[in-house]
Design a protein around this motif. Structure first.
Motif, PDB file in Angstrom:
ATOM      1  N   PHE A   1       0.823  -1.211   0.000  1.00 55.30           N
ATOM      2  CA  PHE A   1       0.000   0.000   0.000  1.00 55.30           C
ATOM      3  C   PHE A   1       0.857   1.261   0.000  1.00 55.30           C
ATOM      4  O   PHE A   1       0.612   2.194  -0.788  1.00 55.30           O
ATOM      5  CB  PHE A   1      -0.927   0.019   1.209  1.00 55.30           C
ATOM      6  CG  PHE A   1      -1.741   1.273   1.317  1.00 55.30           C
ATOM      7  CD1 PHE A   1      -2.878   1.446   0.546  1.00 55.30           C
ATOM      8  CD2 PHE A   1      -1.342   2.307   2.154  1.00 55.30           C
ATOM      9  CE1 PHE A   1      -3.628   2.621   0.615  1.00 55.30           C
ATOM     10  CE2 PHE A   1      -2.075   3.488   2.238  1.00 55.30           C
ATOM     11  CZ  PHE A   1      -3.218   3.639   1.464  1.00 55.30           C
ATOM     12  N   ILE A   2       1.862   1.307   0.859  1.00 55.07           N
ATOM     13  CA  ILE A   2       2.692   2.520   0.964  1.00 55.07           C
ATOM     14  C   ILE A   2       3.465   2.755  -0.326  1.00 55.07           C
ATOM     15  O   ILE A   2       3.599   3.906  -0.776  1.00 55.07           O
ATOM     16  CB  ILE A   2       3.640   2.415   2.167  1.00 55.07           C
ATOM     17  CG1 ILE A   2       2.842   2.392   3.468  1.00 55.07           C
ATOM     18  CG2 ILE A   2       4.616   3.595   2.191  1.00 55.07           C
ATOM     19  CD1 ILE A   2       3.676   2.078   4.697  1.00 55.07           C
ATOM     20  N   ALA A   3       3.988   1.677  -0.933  1.00 53.90           N
ATOM     21  CA  ALA A   3       4.715   1.829  -2.197  1.00 53.90           C
ATOM     22  C   ALA A   3       3.830   2.483  -3.253  1.00 53.90           C
ATOM     23  O   ALA A   3       4.274   3.392  -3.988  1.00 53.90           O
ATOM     24  CB  ALA A   3       5.206   0.472  -2.686  1.00 53.90           C
ATOM     25  N   GLY A   4       2.575   2.053  -3.323  1.00 50.59           N
ATOM     26  CA  GLY A   4       1.654   2.658  -4.278  1.00 50.59           C
ATOM     27  C   GLY A   4       1.245   4.066  -3.883  1.00 50.59           C
ATOM     28  O   GLY A   4       1.142   4.964  -4.725  1.00 50.59           O
ATOM     29  N   TRP A   5       1.025   4.268  -2.588  1.00 49.20           N
ATOM     30  CA  TRP A   5       0.553   5.569  -2.111  1.00 49.20           C
ATOM     31  C   TRP A   5       1.591   6.660  -2.324  1.00 49.20           C
ATOM     32  O   TRP A   5       1.242   7.813  -2.608  1.00 49.20           O
ATOM     33  CB  TRP A   5       0.165   5.489  -0.640  1.00 49.20           C
ATOM     34  CG  TRP A   5      -0.439   6.763  -0.126  1.00 49.20           C
ATOM     35  CD1 TRP A   5       0.159   7.706   0.660  1.00 49.20           C
ATOM     36  CD2 TRP A   5      -1.749   7.257  -0.412  1.00 49.20           C
ATOM     37  NE1 TRP A   5      -0.704   8.744   0.897  1.00 49.20           N
ATOM     38  CE2 TRP A   5      -1.881   8.497   0.253  1.00 49.20           C
ATOM     39  CE3 TRP A   5      -2.822   6.761  -1.156  1.00 49.20           C
ATOM     40  CZ2 TRP A   5      -3.052   9.248   0.192  1.00 49.20           C
ATOM     41  CZ3 TRP A   5      -3.988   7.512  -1.224  1.00 49.20           C
ATOM     42  CH2 TRP A   5      -4.090   8.736  -0.557  1.00 49.20           C
ATOM     43  N   ILE A   6       2.874   6.326  -2.199  1.00 49.07           N
ATOM     44  CA  ILE A   6       3.927   7.324  -2.430  1.00 49.07           C
ATOM     45  C   ILE A   6       3.803   7.891  -3.839  1.00 49.07           C
ATOM     46  O   ILE A   6       3.852   9.106  -4.049  1.00 49.07           O
ATOM     47  CB  ILE A   6       5.318   6.692  -2.206  1.00 49.07           C
ATOM     48  CG1 ILE A   6       5.555   6.466  -0.712  1.00 49.07           C
ATOM     49  CG2 ILE A   6       6.416   7.592  -2.780  1.00 49.07           C
ATOM     50  CD1 ILE A   6       6.844   5.722  -0.400  1.00 49.07           C
ATOM     51  N   PHE A   7       3.638   7.010  -4.823  1.00 44.95           N
ATOM     52  CA  PHE A   7       3.499   7.481  -6.203  1.00 44.95           C
ATOM     53  C   PHE A   7       2.165   8.178  -6.417  1.00 44.95           C
ATOM     54  O   PHE A   7       2.088   9.196  -7.125  1.00 44.95           O
ATOM     55  CB  PHE A   7       3.653   6.312  -7.176  1.00 44.95           C
ATOM     56  CG  PHE A   7       5.062   5.882  -7.386  1.00 44.95           C
ATOM     57  CD1 PHE A   7       5.861   6.503  -8.335  1.00 44.95           C
ATOM     58  CD2 PHE A   7       5.611   4.848  -6.642  1.00 44.95           C
ATOM     59  CE1 PHE A   7       7.172   6.116  -8.537  1.00 44.95           C
ATOM     60  CE2 PHE A   7       6.917   4.446  -6.821  1.00 44.95           C
ATOM     61  CZ  PHE A   7       7.712   5.083  -7.777  1.00 44.95           C
ATOM     62  N   PHE A   8       1.111   7.634  -5.827  1.00 48.03           N
ATOM     63  CA  PHE A   8      -0.218   8.227  -5.999  1.00 48.03           C
ATOM     64  C   PHE A   8      -0.271   9.636  -5.419  1.00 48.03           C
ATOM     65  O   PHE A   8      -0.880  10.536  -6.001  1.00 48.03           O
ATOM     66  CB  PHE A   8      -1.270   7.341  -5.328  1.00 48.03           C
ATOM     67  CG  PHE A   8      -2.679   7.851  -5.474  1.00 48.03           C
ATOM     68  CD1 PHE A   8      -3.390   7.639  -6.647  1.00 48.03           C
ATOM     69  CD2 PHE A   8      -3.294   8.562  -4.445  1.00 48.03           C
ATOM     70  CE1 PHE A   8      -4.684   8.128  -6.798  1.00 48.03           C
ATOM     71  CE2 PHE A   8      -4.579   9.052  -4.581  1.00 48.03           C
ATOM     72  CZ  PHE A   8      -5.280   8.839  -5.766  1.00 48.03           C
ATOM     73  N   ARG A   9       0.367   9.826  -4.273  1.00 50.71           N
ATOM     74  CA  ARG A   9       0.284  11.108  -3.566  1.00 50.71           C
ATOM     75  C   ARG A   9       1.299  12.123  -4.054  1.00 50.71           C
ATOM     76  O   ARG A   9       1.003  13.319  -4.149  1.00 50.71           O
ATOM     77  CB  ARG A   9       0.474  10.863  -2.055  1.00 50.71           C
ATOM     78  CG  ARG A   9       0.535  12.116  -1.207  1.00 50.71           C
ATOM     79  CD  ARG A   9      -0.778  12.887  -1.228  1.00 50.71           C
ATOM     80  NE  ARG A   9      -0.691  14.075  -0.398  1.00 50.71           N
ATOM     81  CZ  ARG A   9      -0.124  15.220  -0.759  1.00 50.71           C
ATOM     82  NH1 ARG A   9       0.427  15.333  -1.970  1.00 50.71           N
ATOM     83  NH2 ARG A   9      -0.091  16.251   0.059  1.00 50.71           N
TER      84      ARG A   9
END
Length: 220
Positions: free
Chosen positions: A94-102
């Motif tokens: 989740f965090i790996a994706g959220w870093i790029f998403f955010r």
């Protein structure tokens, strides 16, 4: 929403791959034995086959400390290592994706990052073990997220949280020392303000992040 679904899928995969327990060789035996000693009040160390109590010096202690907390809750330590890995895999995806998403100009990269992490065979293998790497990766991604948040908002509280999280990396695996240095350089190069202001922020970050590993090295 897609990132959340991929993270849940990662949890299912980790649950399946650890159904018979997490795998490992000599290092996990030391980690779990040390955690057992801590949880039972015997101190930081483990018993050798000849009965000698040996303090750990090769492996940093944070993974064993985390496991010992589970032991205090009367959770079997092998099962605790398994569920810690499952949680770490879900959170890391989740965090790996959220870093790029955010923080990326292309939020769709978040879905790709989460999907790649979930599907990469070595990640699946690593997060099914009783080694310290899963906790290390979770701290790496969590610290990176905090660091990006600091560089976006530049609040002192976020800087300190980032320093604490990243500071736990060297006492999980010694390679985390490089991450403290890299994070400090990132603050020096990419934070706002004049040179002296950025230097002070960097020094504060490095000092706070270095406390855990300095305490450990002095103890050793």
């Amino acid at each position: 929403m897609t990132i959340v679904l991929i993270s849940i899928l990662g949890g299912v995969i980790a649950t399946y791959t650890t159904a018979n327990g997490p795998w490992g060789y000599t290092d996990p035996v030391a980690y779990i034995s040390t955690a057992h000693s801590l949880a039972t009040g015997q101190g930081l160390g483990y018993y050798e086959a000849d009965g000698d109590f040996t303090p750990p010096t090769i492996q940093p202690p944070f993974y064993s400390i985390v496991l010992s907390v589970l032991g205090l809750l009367k959770i079997n330590l092998v099962a605790g290592a398994r569920w810690l890995n499952i949680f770490a895999f879900v959170a890391s995806i989740f965090i790996a994706g959220w870093i790029f998403f955010r923080f990326s100009r292309l939020p769709a990269l978040g879905i790709i990052a989460s999907a790649l992490m979930c599907a990469f065979p070595h990640m699946v293998l690593m997060f099914s073990s009783a080694y310290s790497e899963p906790l290390f990766i979770l701290l790496l991604l969590s610290g990176g997220l905090c660091l990006f948040a600091y560089l976006s908002h530049e609040k002192l509280s976020i800087l300190l949280i980032s320093a604490v999280v990243i500071g736990m990396m060297p006492v999980t695996r010694y390679s985390g020392i490089a991450m403290v240095i890299a994070a400090g350089l990132s603050i020096l190069l990419f934070s706002s303000g004049k040179t002296w202001s950025r230097v002070k922020k960097t020094v504060l970050f490095v000092l706070v992040a270095s406390v855990p590993i300095l305490i450990w090295l002095v103890w050793v």
